[in-house]
Design a protein around this motif. Structure first.
Motif, PDB file in Angstrom:
ATOM      1  N   SER A  33      -7.993   2.943  -3.341  1.00  0.00           N
ATOM      2  CA  SER A  33      -6.940   1.882  -2.635  1.00  0.00           C
ATOM      3  C   SER A  33      -7.777   1.076  -1.576  1.00  0.00           C
ATOM      4  O   SER A  33      -8.588   1.374  -0.812  1.00  0.00           O
ATOM      5  N   TYR A  34      -7.066   0.204  -1.543  1.00  0.00           N
ATOM      6  CA  TYR A  34      -7.424  -1.392  -0.973  1.00  0.00           C
ATOM      7  C   TYR A  34      -7.125  -0.601   1.205  1.00  0.00           C
ATOM      8  O   TYR A  34      -7.722  -0.471   1.700  1.00  0.00           O
ATOM      9  N   SER A  35      -5.729   0.074   0.909  1.00  0.00           N
ATOM     10  CA  SER A  35      -5.211   0.796   2.040  1.00  0.00           C
ATOM     11  C   SER A  35      -5.712   1.698   2.184  1.00  0.00           C
ATOM     12  O   SER A  35      -5.957   1.818   3.806  1.00  0.00           O
ATOM     13  N   LYS A  45      -6.864  -4.777   4.874  1.00  0.00           N
ATOM     14  CA  LYS A  45      -6.237  -4.657   3.872  1.00  0.00           C
ATOM     15  C   LYS A  45      -7.228  -6.027   2.942  1.00  0.00           C
ATOM     16  O   LYS A  45      -7.968  -6.025   2.632  1.00  0.00           O
TER      17      LYS A  45
END
Length: 97
Positions: A33-35, A45
């Motif tokens: 995930s971008y997070s 992000k």
């Protein structure tokens, strides 16, 4: 930066190639995930989004690309290939005097 004609087209194509290769590395890493990526890189992000979607007037900073590749588990050979592409892009964005 105000490139004309062939140089502008070349820069666009190189940036697109960098984005495509970053996306491929992201996919090969299982699409974290971008997070998760942002947390490991210490960036927002939105920075990760810009890098993986080719958004922006300039290429990402090298240390961000390098760190992202580390998160993705890329080999030294892959990193050198990315670096050569990044250096070529930066040479067009900011030519040496």
């Amino acid at each position: 930066m105000n490139l004309q004609g062939t140089d502008a087209e070349r820069l666009r194509a190189l940036r697109q190639r960098l984005t495509e290769q970053l996306v491929a590395a992201h996919r090969a890493a299982g699409e974290p995930s971008y997070s998760a990526i942002a947390g490991q890189l210490g960036v927002s992000k939105s920075t990760v989004f810009r890098m993986l979607n080719g958004v922006g007037e300039r290429s990402p900073k090298w240390h961000h690309v390098d760190d992202m590749l580390e998160v993705f588990g890329r080999s030294d050979r892959d990193v050198e290939r990315f670096r050569a592409l990044w250096v070529e892009i930066r040479g067009l964005e900011k030519p040496a005097p």
